[in-house]
Design a protein around this motif. Sequence first.
Motif, PDB file in Angstrom:
ATOM      1  N   ASP A 361     -19.231 -14.784  72.472  1.00 55.11           N
ATOM      2  CA  ASP A 361     -19.138 -15.054  71.040  1.00 55.11           C
ATOM      3  C   ASP A 361     -20.408 -15.652  70.467  1.00 55.11           C
ATOM      4  OD1 ASP A 361     -17.445 -15.353  68.554  1.00 55.11           O
ATOM      5  OD2 ASP A 361     -18.000 -17.451  68.877  1.00 55.11           O
ATOM      6  N   ASN A 365     -24.539 -10.462  67.751  1.00 53.38           N
ATOM      7  CA  ASN A 365     -23.559  -9.763  66.923  1.00 53.38           C
ATOM      8  C   ASN A 365     -23.995  -8.314  66.776  1.00 53.38           C
ATOM      9  OD1 ASN A 365     -21.764  -8.826  65.001  1.00 53.38           O
ATOM     10  ND2 ASN A 365     -21.873 -10.670  63.729  1.00 53.38           N
ATOM     11  N   ASP A 389     -20.457 -10.350  70.223  1.00 59.53           N
ATOM     12  CA  ASP A 389     -19.549  -9.346  70.790  1.00 59.53           C
ATOM     13  C   ASP A 389     -20.227  -8.577  71.913  1.00 59.53           C
ATOM     14  OD1 ASP A 389     -21.234  -7.512  69.413  1.00 59.53           O
ATOM     15  OD2 ASP A 389     -19.951  -7.612  67.638  1.00 59.53           O
ATOM     16  N   ARG A 450     -12.231  -9.315  68.543  1.00 60.57           N
ATOM     17  CA  ARG A 450     -13.490  -9.731  67.908  1.00 60.57           C
ATOM     18  C   ARG A 450     -14.688  -9.433  68.805  1.00 60.57           C
ATOM     19  NH1 ARG A 450      -9.530 -13.493  67.126  1.00 60.57           N
ATOM     20  NH2 ARG A 450      -9.085 -14.205  64.987  1.00 60.57           N
ATOM     21  N   PHE A 451     -14.435  -9.222  70.105  1.00 63.45           N
ATOM     22  CA  PHE A 451     -15.525  -8.909  71.043  1.00 63.45           C
ATOM     23  C   PHE A 451     -15.730  -7.405  71.191  1.00 63.45           C
ATOM     24  CE2 PHE A 451     -14.455 -13.023  73.584  1.00 63.45           C
ATOM     25  CZ  PHE A 451     -14.938 -13.789  72.538  1.00 63.45           C
TER      26      PHE A 451
END
Length: 846
Positions: A361, A365, A389, A450-451
Amino acid sequence: MKSDNAFLTHGRDESSRLNIGDIIMHTCSTFALILIILFLLFIGFSAYAQADADHLLAEIPTQTLYLGEKLMIDLKNYGIKYENQVKIPSHDRLTLDFNSESLVLTVSSTQARSHALEAGLYRFTIDYRASSAARWSEATVVVRVRPIQRITFRYFSEDSDKRVSIAGNFNNWSYADHVCEYNKAEKSYEITVGMKPGRYEYKVVVDGEWIMDPANPDTVSNGMGGFNSAMVVEGKTNRPGMFIKQWAEKTDDGDIKLTFRFLSGGKGINPQKIIVMTGNRQLPSDRVQYFPDKKWVSATLPVSLWESERVHGKIRLIGEDTEGFPTKENITLCLNNIPRGKMTGDFRDWYDAILYSLMVDRFANGDSTNNNPIQDHELADQVNFGGGDLDGIAQQVEKGYFERLGVTAIWLSPINQAPDKAYYEFSEPRRKYSGYHGYWPVHPTRIEPRFGGENALKSLVDKAHARGMSVMMDFVSNHVHQEHPWFQEHPEWFGTLELPDGRKNLRLFDEHRLTTWFDEFLPSFDFPASPAAVDSMTDNALWWLENFQLDAFRHDAVKHVPNLFWRELTEKIKARFPKQHIYQIGETYGSHKLISSYINPYQLDAQFDFNLLHTIYSIFLSDGVGFDLLDVALEESLEAYGAIHLMGNLIGNHDKTRFITLIEKTIPPDENEKEWGWDHPVSVTDATSYHKLSTVIALIMTIPGVPVIYYGDEIGMPGAGDPDNRRMMRFEDDELSLGEKRHFDRISQLCHIRRERPALRYGDFLTLHADSLTYAYARVHFDETLLIVLNLNPKSKNLSIPISQLAGDRDPLKFVDLITDETLGSHDGIFSLDIPGYGYRILSVE
């Protein structure tokens, strides 16, 4: 003479001319041929059966027994099962007690015999066979016996009604194991403890309060905002002798001959007993020679060995000197009888690895469409999802970031799906946190959306493999989140939160080590009482390996999970991936004994060496604590885990304050480092801090073990305690300062030097000099020798290093600096050189 085929053709065409002599000759020839075939089949089957039996028992490493204590060897850790048969022949100096119900062998000294056990080197055998095997196999176990010191702790008090105990890294920080008794005459609480030579940290626990020892002025930072009392227990006056690798060569017969040189631990001390082990077999005495005039030992590995007996692991050389003390053990890693890194080039293995630890996290990104922070006004940004991610990591793989840095394996933080809301931590000040870090799994097989998803993970692994890199996943087996379906459907698999005495079973890490919960919403498994939970969780680990071609696991909270779990997991991995080494490394805080109890062929390959890390903290962060103490700690690790091992050497992780921030000392010593980071953003204010950080990284890159870089340390990223130590990673030139760019270049250079030099991965470790601020040691691997020198003086230091042990009869020596290309020479057994302030040098002996 006719061939058999000609004879048969003749028989068909001229049957009328056959006579009884021909028939007898033909019959005898055929019968003899059948006998030969049957004999060869029997020999082959016997060899196969013997090889199969030999493989039943994995290599048992050299054991250490301290006088007055007991040594426990759990044969389940080496492949023995309850259906196998085991016999332990008697021994005249050791008491060997085998428990067939637990498969544990207890070794102790035989004081009642005519000759009491003394320090030295001993051997005994284990006879074993599979239940279906006709023949017994024999394994030789080597035991080095060492003396122990009796140390008395005292806490003075007029009050005799207190409960006082001693807790430290020698008893896994348990306040219940060493309870003191009150001495009325001395008005003190006392306890005498048998302690091995080494360095220890401890505290006095008085009525539940953990305090420093008032009688001991020596203290060290614990790396988490506090301090511990510190002490060193001395051993024998002379350092143990050791053997170092000299050269490897093929003989005219095709055998492999290894030659070692003995370095004495004191004047006039020589080896009087030498043992060379390949697996669980001692190399025959006619294959081992000692040349006292040159102090050389040669060991010849016969090329004629059956393939099953050829050395694919370790050659262990250990001796006993003329004072009766065991030497240090020498380990040579081999593949098909050939030393790794020698004669046939490199072999890529986990011994060659440089681990890069990152938080998914907080790294990069790569897909903003999956950004979805939790909406909660009580949840601070520092502990919410930040946007990193799997695609972001994959993009950095493709850009060549990891290759430029020089790391070989990526360690991903847990990627299981996390809860979609925040939770209050039970301890003060009861802040809300999200599961952005991955350690709160709510599903066994779903990846956190979200990953990315399954395709994102598969793509990352494929891209890493294409560039010769491995991928390690952080696997959480100790606990789940309360939303996890296993907790909802099988609550009986888990320990209870409410204890019978009314307390909550929260973070009682010593009292209820295998069932305590980390928080009220994180139920921990009760694996000893739940075989179904063990089966399900170990199968889940296999699912991740099979579906995503992962190469390794980092295991969380290992000491809070029973050994039976790790044995079942490792046995399943071996069965499912028989030709692949799935590396497993764990997290355990505690004594060397506790940590090593999980490291064996049927549990884990390694753990992180937190004891060494805490000593590194002391050296680099505390005044008055020198490299001589670090040298003691290194020797402890080498004896506990092996001269060449796979332990993780780190200078920080996601739980600890960033090393560069500790160097800067911007956090007051009486402040909580975690709390400080919430309201006091830290930065790097002193350029010399980068040099100190690169020096400590040079240390972990050049000692035995697997070096670990925590993301951001390659640029000197600052950070107080969790969560400030988990900032978003920065890559672009306009995001980095000049000091950060230069620091990256130094760390990249260190990584590549380690990758290019076998001696740093497989070589013997030889201390040449250690004082308060300077440290010099060599890594020797046959014809490659490297010298590493560290300096914690703020200014350049000229150091004269005695190198007679390194040089042998080769003085003078020529040294080439691997960083500057400068060439230097020794004179009369002394090598003098300048070391930059807060710096290091790495030199090759030419």
